[in-house]
Design a protein around this motif. Structure first.
Motif, PDB file in Angstrom:
ATOM      1  N   ILE A  89      49.746  29.327  51.248  1.00  0.00           N
ATOM      2  CA  ILE A  89      50.299  29.457  49.901  1.00  0.00           C
ATOM      3  C   ILE A  89      51.529  30.351  49.991  1.00  0.00           C
ATOM      4  O   ILE A  89      51.627  31.182  50.891  1.00  0.00           O
ATOM      5  N   GLU A  90      52.465  30.146  49.072  1.00  0.00           N
ATOM      6  CA  GLU A  90      53.684  30.955  49.093  1.00  0.00           C
ATOM      7  C   GLU A  90      53.606  32.041  48.043  1.00  0.00           C
ATOM      8  O   GLU A  90      53.498  31.767  46.854  1.00  0.00           O
ATOM      9  N   MET A  91      53.647  33.294  48.510  1.00  0.00           N
ATOM     10  CA  MET A  91      53.680  34.420  47.583  1.00  0.00           C
ATOM     11  C   MET A  91      55.099  34.973  47.643  1.00  0.00           C
ATOM     12  O   MET A  91      55.411  35.752  48.541  1.00  0.00           O
TER      13      MET A  91
ATOM     14  N   GLU B  11      46.784  37.036  41.513  1.00  0.00           N
ATOM     15  CA  GLU B  11      48.010  36.226  41.623  1.00  0.00           C
ATOM     16  C   GLU B  11      47.871  35.209  42.757  1.00  0.00           C
ATOM     17  O   GLU B  11      48.283  34.063  42.616  1.00  0.00           O
ATOM     18  N   GLU B  12      47.284  35.650  43.877  1.00  0.00           N
ATOM     19  CA  GLU B  12      47.096  34.709  44.995  1.00  0.00           C
ATOM     20  C   GLU B  12      46.186  33.559  44.573  1.00  0.00           C
ATOM     21  O   GLU B  12      46.415  32.399  44.928  1.00  0.00           O
ATOM     22  N   VAL B  13      45.146  33.889  43.803  1.00  0.00           N
ATOM     23  CA  VAL B  13      44.229  32.844  43.322  1.00  0.00           C
ATOM     24  C   VAL B  13      44.981  31.866  42.431  1.00  0.00           C
ATOM     25  O   VAL B  13      44.830  30.645  42.551  1.00  0.00           O
ATOM     26  N   ALA B  14      45.842  32.397  41.555  1.00  0.00           N
ATOM     27  CA  ALA B  14      46.592  31.519  40.645  1.00  0.00           C
ATOM     28  C   ALA B  14      47.494  30.571  41.433  1.00  0.00           C
ATOM     29  O   ALA B  14      47.570  29.370  41.128  1.00  0.00           O
ATOM     30  N   VAL B  15      48.154  31.092  42.462  1.00  0.00           N
ATOM     31  CA  VAL B  15      49.044  30.240  43.254  1.00  0.00           C
ATOM     32  C   VAL B  15      48.235  29.147  43.963  1.00  0.00           C
ATOM     33  O   VAL B  15      48.619  27.973  43.997  1.00  0.00           O
ATOM     34  N   PHE B  16      47.072  29.534  44.497  1.00  0.00           N
ATOM     35  CA  PHE B  16      46.221  28.559  45.182  1.00  0.00           C
ATOM     36  C   PHE B  16      45.748  27.471  44.212  1.00  0.00           C
ATOM     37  O   PHE B  16      45.791  26.276  44.518  1.00  0.00           O
ATOM     38  N   LEU B  17      45.289  27.878  43.029  1.00  0.00           N
ATOM     39  CA  LEU B  17      44.769  26.895  42.072  1.00  0.00           C
ATOM     40  C   LEU B  17      45.876  25.940  41.617  1.00  0.00           C
ATOM     41  O   LEU B  17      45.659  24.744  41.462  1.00  0.00           O
ATOM     42  N   ASN B  18      47.075  26.480  41.434  1.00  0.00           N
ATOM     43  CA  ASN B  18      48.220  25.624  41.110  1.00  0.00           C
ATOM     44  C   ASN B  18      48.466  24.608  42.200  1.00  0.00           C
ATOM     45  O   ASN B  18      48.732  23.437  41.936  1.00  0.00           O
ATOM     46  N   LYS B  19      48.383  25.080  43.429  1.00  0.00           N
ATOM     47  CA  LYS B  19      48.642  24.202  44.567  1.00  0.00           C
ATOM     48  C   LYS B  19      47.559  23.137  44.687  1.00  0.00           C
ATOM     49  O   LYS B  19      47.853  21.963  44.932  1.00  0.00           O
ATOM     50  N   LEU B  20      46.309  23.553  44.480  1.00  0.00           N
ATOM     51  CA  LEU B  20      45.208  22.593  44.558  1.00  0.00           C
ATOM     52  C   LEU B  20      45.373  21.518  43.480  1.00  0.00           C
ATOM     53  O   LEU B  20      45.204  20.326  43.725  1.00  0.00           O
ATOM     54  N   ARG B  21      45.749  21.960  42.282  1.00  0.00           N
ATOM     55  CA  ARG B  21      45.941  21.006  41.185  1.00  0.00           C
ATOM     56  C   ARG B  21      47.073  20.046  41.516  1.00  0.00           C
ATOM     57  O   ARG B  21      46.994  18.838  41.302  1.00  0.00           O
ATOM     58  N   GLN B  22      48.167  20.592  42.074  1.00  0.00           N
ATOM     59  CA  GLN B  22      49.300  19.755  42.453  1.00  0.00           C
ATOM     60  C   GLN B  22      48.852  18.721  43.503  1.00  0.00           C
ATOM     61  O   GLN B  22      49.195  17.531  43.415  1.00  0.00           O
TER      62      GLN B  22
END
Ligand code: ADP
Ligand code: MG
Length: 483
Positions: free
Chosen positions: A112-114, A168-179
């Protein structure tokens, strides 16, 4: 919250349920859909009548493997379904069919990109299972109501290792999973409709510690925003207890979206359910042949990360590449534009600026955009070839074309009298009119106020009613004023 000065660290692991967009349920032919009249999409199998036989859904396996490949997981070509036994009113069979020790996908890893940093998140497993029905407690004062439409809906459960260190890391991951699930077209990924639900496991430990602290699991969080709120609330709660010297009990909690609190819902894990898992005797092992696996691999679409790299290689900025690949439909539109265009950058510019802001304003997706990629490129070419200027294109031709997408952009621009005058006679005439109108400004310019050039060009544009080519005006004025 554990701030950067604190010697404590938050540790988070996720269990995400993804509802698959298959037509039929996991083990029978009942239709899968959201909402609708309760108890209309049911059959003896989803009602768990004795003597019925579940039949696995081939698409569920295919979708699981696709997600596994996208998350870098090892694919287990032999896996089993198990029964997870528990009693609940919305589970008429008395057990859920799931995969316990033999998931279809094993360990994987995804980055994931932080900001500018990349961080790896390890996937523990992805397994197939079925959803339960729904209990409704707020519609009748005396009774709980049961809707079994959802019973048997195919799910994938993605389990991560406890690798997250912030909400924040969780949010980025969930966004990526949804994408990803949207790119793969295996789920609509709508968290609000329950198509992605997330259990967040949260614990606290001292920085530098190698073992984990006791965790609490916050169940069924239904949006990315709520996942962040639940994690931050729960981390704070645990930190306060730890700082008072109280140890954290492992337990399952629920999240209250109104208040932002988490609450104990079940007894602590020490005496939690014993699910008595055992292999489902009605379902043979799930065997994925080499040929089938190869065919699934071959059918994988290009994923956002690869597409983004390809676009950057074409000369797009990382930002434009990110915006364009954020949604598959947008990326598809862009690549379709490229098949008609020789100018990837101007196509990207139009898509990420003019088209995107129109879509936002109209609150529609690119799927509903009326102008085809081919027509859009034809319009952009008018600008790139100086046939019409950028301002008339964005402010006049583009909105007109949205309403009449069947007309060729050149014809529409001609009808609207927007074609730019490139002939030098007209240009010279406009220059002369402006110079005659402002003798004192011309004087000032010649004495050194070179900034007036912009004003001269602006005036000439006005007189030409927007049809003059500003670049040509620029050189015409320079030549004339150099005398
Ligand atoms: P189970 O719930 O069946 O006991 P696991 O122990 O494998 O399963 O973990 C379930 C989830 O909890 C995983 O997402 C894992 O990353 C996470 N997890 C496990 N231990 C911790 C911990 N100490 N802190 C935070 N998350 C944890
Ligand atoms: Mg669990």
């Amino acid at each position: 919250m554990a701030d950067s000065n604190s010697d404590l660290e938050i540790v988070i692991g996720l269990e995400v349920h993804v509802q698959l967009s298959t037509k039929s349920k996991a083990f029978c032919q009942d239709e899968v859909a959201f909402g609708g009249t309760p108890n209309t999409r049911i059959s003896p199998i989803s009602l768990g009548h004795p003597g019925t036989l579940p039949q696995p859904n081939a698409l569920q396996m295919e979708y699981a493997i696709k997600l596994g490949l996208a998350l870098g997981c090892q694919i287990n070509q032999k896996s089993f379904f198990d029964r997870k036994n528990y009693f609940y009113a919305d589970l008429p069979k008395g057990y859920q069919i799931t995969q316990d020790n033999t998931p279809i996908c094993g360990q994987g890893i995804i980055s994931i990109e932080m900001g500018k940093e990349e961080k790896s998140i390890r996937i523990n497993r992805i397994h197939m299972e079925e959803d339960a029905g729904k209990s409704i407690h707020d519609q009748d004062p005396l009774h709980s109501l049961i809707d079994l439409n959802r019973a048997g809906t195919p799910l994938l459960e993605v389990v991560t290792e406890p690798d997250f260190r912030s909400a924040e890391e969780v949010a980025v991951f969930l966004n990526k999973l949804r994408q990803l699930v949207r790119y793969l077209a295996i789920s609509d990924g709508n968290m609000e409709e329950g198509s992605m639900r997330c259990d967040c496991n949260i614990s606290i430990r001292k920085k530098g510690e190698t073992t984990y602290g006791n965790r609490c699991e916050v169940k069924n969080v239904n949006s990315i925003r709520n996942a962040k709120r639940a994690i931050n609330f729960e981390a704070n709660r645990q930190i306060e207890l730890i700082q008072k010297g109280i140890t954290i009990d492992q337990e399952t909690r629920s999240f209250n979206a109104q208040t932002g609190d988490t609450l104990t819902i079940l007894r602590s894990k020490e005496d939690a359910h014993d699910y008595r898992y055992f292999p489902d005797p009605d379902i043979p092992p799930i065997i994925i042949s080499d040929e089938r696996l190869a065919a699934i691999k071959a059918s994988m679409p290009k994923l956002p990360q690869a597409l983004k790299k390809a676009l950057i290689a074409k000369g797009l900025s990382p930002y434009d590449a990110e915006v364009i690949t954020s949604e598959k439909a947008l990326a598809d539109y862009y690549f379709s534009m490229l098949s008609f265009s020789k100018n990837p950058k101007s196509a990207a510019n139009w898509l990420t600026n003019t088209i995107k802001s129109y879509l936002n304003e109209a609150q529609i997706g690119i799927e509903e955009f009326s102008i085809s990629p081919k027509t859009m490129v034809a319009m952009i070419q008018l600008v790139d070839e100086d046939k019409i200027n950028k301002l008339s294109a964005t402010q006049k031709l583009f909105p007109a074309l949205i309403k009449k997408p069947e007309i060729a952009p050149l014809d529409l621009a001609t009808q609207m009298n927007l074609l730019q005058a490139n002939d030098t006679n007209a240009m010279d005439e406009w220059v002369e009119i402006v110079l005659a109108k402002y003798p004192d400004k011309v004087d000032a310019y010649r004495k050194g106020k070179k900034g007036l050039l912009g004003m001269f060009i602006g005036e000439a544009m006005k007189i030409s009613k927007g049809k003059a080519n500003p670049k040509q005006l620029n050189s015409a004025f320079l030549a004339r004023l150099a005398d």
